[in-house]
Motif scaffolding. Structure first.
Motif, PDB file in Angstrom:
ATOM      1  N   GLN A   1       3.319   1.071   9.060  1.00  0.00           N
ATOM      2  CA  GLN A   1       2.853   2.363   8.557  1.00  0.00           C
ATOM      3  C   GLN A   1       1.687   2.905   9.372  1.00  0.00           C
ATOM      4  O   GLN A   1       0.963   2.185  10.035  1.00  0.00           O
ATOM      5  CB  GLN A   1       2.431   2.203   7.086  1.00  0.00           C
ATOM      6  CG  GLN A   1       3.615   1.998   6.150  1.00  0.00           C
ATOM      7  CD  GLN A   1       3.191   1.726   4.712  1.00  0.00           C
ATOM      8  OE1 GLN A   1       2.037   1.365   4.439  1.00  0.00           O
ATOM      9  NE2 GLN A   1       4.111   1.896   3.795  1.00  0.00           N
TER      10      GLN A   1
ATOM     11  N   ASP B   1      11.913   0.917  -2.687  1.00  0.00           N
ATOM     12  CA  ASP B   1      12.137   0.717  -1.259  1.00  0.00           C
ATOM     13  C   ASP B   1      13.543   0.178  -1.056  1.00  0.00           C
ATOM     14  O   ASP B   1      14.043  -0.633  -1.839  1.00  0.00           O
ATOM     15  CB  ASP B   1      11.118  -0.279  -0.704  1.00  0.00           C
ATOM     16  CG  ASP B   1       9.726   0.329  -0.548  1.00  0.00           C
ATOM     17  OD1 ASP B   1       9.648   1.540  -0.287  1.00  0.00           O
ATOM     18  OD2 ASP B   1       8.737  -0.402  -0.687  1.00  0.00           O
TER      19      ASP B   1
ATOM     20  N   ARG C   1       4.066  -2.674   5.787  1.00  0.00           N
ATOM     21  CA  ARG C   1       2.658  -2.311   5.895  1.00  0.00           C
ATOM     22  C   ARG C   1       2.209  -2.213   7.354  1.00  0.00           C
ATOM     23  O   ARG C   1       1.479  -1.305   7.747  1.00  0.00           O
ATOM     24  CB  ARG C   1       1.788  -3.325   5.152  1.00  0.00           C
ATOM     25  CG  ARG C   1       1.857  -3.226   3.632  1.00  0.00           C
ATOM     26  CD  ARG C   1       0.749  -4.019   2.979  1.00  0.00           C
ATOM     27  NE  ARG C   1       0.826  -5.446   3.276  1.00  0.00           N
ATOM     28  CZ  ARG C   1       1.508  -6.314   2.527  1.00  0.00           C
ATOM     29  NH1 ARG C   1       2.166  -5.903   1.461  1.00  0.00           N
ATOM     30  NH2 ARG C   1       1.535  -7.590   2.866  1.00  0.00           N
TER      31      ARG C   1
ATOM     32  N   ARG D   1       7.611  -6.662   2.813  1.00  0.00           N
ATOM     33  CA  ARG D   1       6.454  -5.832   2.451  1.00  0.00           C
ATOM     34  C   ARG D   1       5.398  -5.868   3.558  1.00  0.00           C
ATOM     35  O   ARG D   1       4.795  -4.837   3.882  1.00  0.00           O
ATOM     36  CB  ARG D   1       5.830  -6.339   1.146  1.00  0.00           C
ATOM     37  CG  ARG D   1       6.731  -6.296  -0.072  1.00  0.00           C
ATOM     38  CD  ARG D   1       7.010  -4.890  -0.527  1.00  0.00           C
ATOM     39  NE  ARG D   1       7.827  -4.893  -1.752  1.00  0.00           N
ATOM     40  CZ  ARG D   1       8.486  -3.835  -2.194  1.00  0.00           C
ATOM     41  NH1 ARG D   1       8.436  -2.702  -1.511  1.00  0.00           N
ATOM     42  NH2 ARG D   1       9.204  -3.906  -3.295  1.00  0.00           N
ATOM     43  N   GLN D   2       5.193  -7.046   4.128  1.00  0.00           N
ATOM     44  CA  GLN D   2       4.209  -7.166   5.197  1.00  0.00           C
ATOM     45  C   GLN D   2       4.624  -6.358   6.422  1.00  0.00           C
ATOM     46  O   GLN D   2       3.802  -5.661   7.037  1.00  0.00           O
ATOM     47  CB  GLN D   2       4.016  -8.636   5.575  1.00  0.00           C
ATOM     48  CG  GLN D   2       2.956  -8.862   6.642  1.00  0.00           C
ATOM     49  CD  GLN D   2       2.797 -10.318   6.994  1.00  0.00           C
ATOM     50  OE1 GLN D   2       3.664 -11.137   6.721  1.00  0.00           O
ATOM     51  NE2 GLN D   2       1.681 -10.675   7.604  1.00  0.00           N
TER      52      GLN D   2
END
Length: 374
Positions: free
Chosen positions: A374, A4, A371, A367-368
């Protein structure tokens, strides 16, 4: 599968913000992120060569020093930044300039990655310029997916302007390593033989830092403390530096402007007191470094400084040379009190998150957000 990609955006800076971005870029690379930085040539000097190593760990970071330098360059810079945003998995802008430029560049993208903006400083000033800057603040607050501030007043300001769940962020400061004997000899040559205590300030030469108050405080202090010297490490506005030197000469203040230094740990090792006269600060890295080095701190009670120092240093009202001089003098006169504050400060800094922990925290936040998007 490719890593990423995180895009860090930072405007012109050489001090704490630049150091934080450099450490974050390097640390994220070590955690497996593909890191790019869109910044200015000035800040790029803290990040290594373009497409070269950045930070102390030497991880590979793609540095693009194309910050707009004028209206003629603004369009091309925005287009380049827009392309980089489109190719990123998450974007993190540091500072008001970077936040505004990033939300403008991303505005026309049909789909964009999560956008994080961190405010490291308050917007100061009055009149029409202040109102225009307030509109820029509001735009960032409402367009960012996450807005964080380096002090509680910045978080409150973001909430006032409509930010969704603004958060306090921590900027780490690693414990300074004591300087070499050669650094000590160089300092003696610059300041002359030591005949009294040394007060140290590490600061950019900028109006916000209120170095005029510092010069006046040094003049007052010299009347009461025999042989005291005051050293200021940092570069910046050359016109302002000239004004400060003239002010120093008129007042016969024992202040030496050292310019930008790479041996701040050696300076801290020699200092008896660290002092900061700023009009506003968030969580100044220079103060954290002084605390970690065991140097008692006198600082103005502004922004996030009281939260950082708590009961481990002396706080004074901003803009008052007599108050600053008196607080410094009290610590120089009371060695026991100075040691007590320094010991408490060192313990407090030891309990703050390390640079690695701060970087891991940001990686988890990214990362949160990915997520959720998405």
């Amino acid at each position: 599968m490719s890593a990423d990609r995180v895009l860090l955006v930072a405007g012109p800076a050489t001090g704490g913000v630049a150091g934080h971005v450099a450490g974050l870029a390097s640390g994220l690379g070590e955690l497996g992120w593909d890191v790019s930085v869109f910044t200015s040539p000035l800040t790029a000097t803290r990040l290594g060569d373009p497409k070269g190593p950045a930070g102390s760990a030497g991880s590979m970071v793609d540095v693009v020093p194309e910050w707009p330098t004028g209206r003629h360059h603004l369009r091309s810079s925005l287009l380049r930044l827009r392309r980089m945003i489109a190719g990123a998995t998450v974007v993190h802008a540091h500072g008001h300039q970077a936040g505004l430029l990033t939300v403008l560049a991303a505005a026309t993208l049909r789909r964009r990655p999560p956008l994080v903006v961190t405010w490291h400083n308050a917007v100061l000033g009055t009149g029409p310029k202040r109102r225009a800057l307030a509109l820029a603040e509001q735009l960032q607050a409402r367009r960012a997916d996450l807005l964080t501030g380096a002090s509680s007043d910045l978080v409150a300001r973001a909430r006032e302007l409509g930010a969704r769940d603004p958060q306090l962020t921590v900027v780490s400061a690693e414990t300074p390593v004591a300087g070499s004997s050669s650094s000590t000899v160089d300092l003696d040559a610059e300041l002359g033989p030591r005949r009294g205590p040394l007060v140290l300030t590490v600061s950019r030469i900028a109006p916000q830092k209120r170095l005029d108050v510092l010069v006046d405080a040094a003049a007052l202090l010299s009347a009461d403390v025999l042989g005291v010297r005051w050293a200021v490490a940092g570069d910046g506005d050359l016109d302002l530096l000239g004004e400060l030197e003239r002010r120093r000469n008129r007042a016969n203040a024992p202040v030496t402007f050292l310019g930008r230094r790479e041996d701040v740990p050696a300076l801290l090792a020699r200092a008896d007191v660290f002092a900061l006269a700023s009009e506003w600060e968030a969580r100044p890295l220079a103060v954290q470094e002084a605390m970690a080095a065991g140097v008692p701190v006198v600082a103005t009670a502004v922004g996030g400084v009281p939260d950082l120092l708590a009961d481990t240093g002396a706080l004074v009202e901003p803009g008052s040379a007599p108050a600053l001089a008196a607080a410094v003098r009290e610590l120089l006169d009371d060695a026991g009190r100075a040691r007590e504050l320094a010991d408490r400060a060192r313990a407090r800094v030891a309990g703050l998150p390390s640079e690695d922990e701060v970087t891991q925290g940001w990686s988890d936040r990214y990362r949160q957000l990915i997520r959720l998007g998405q």
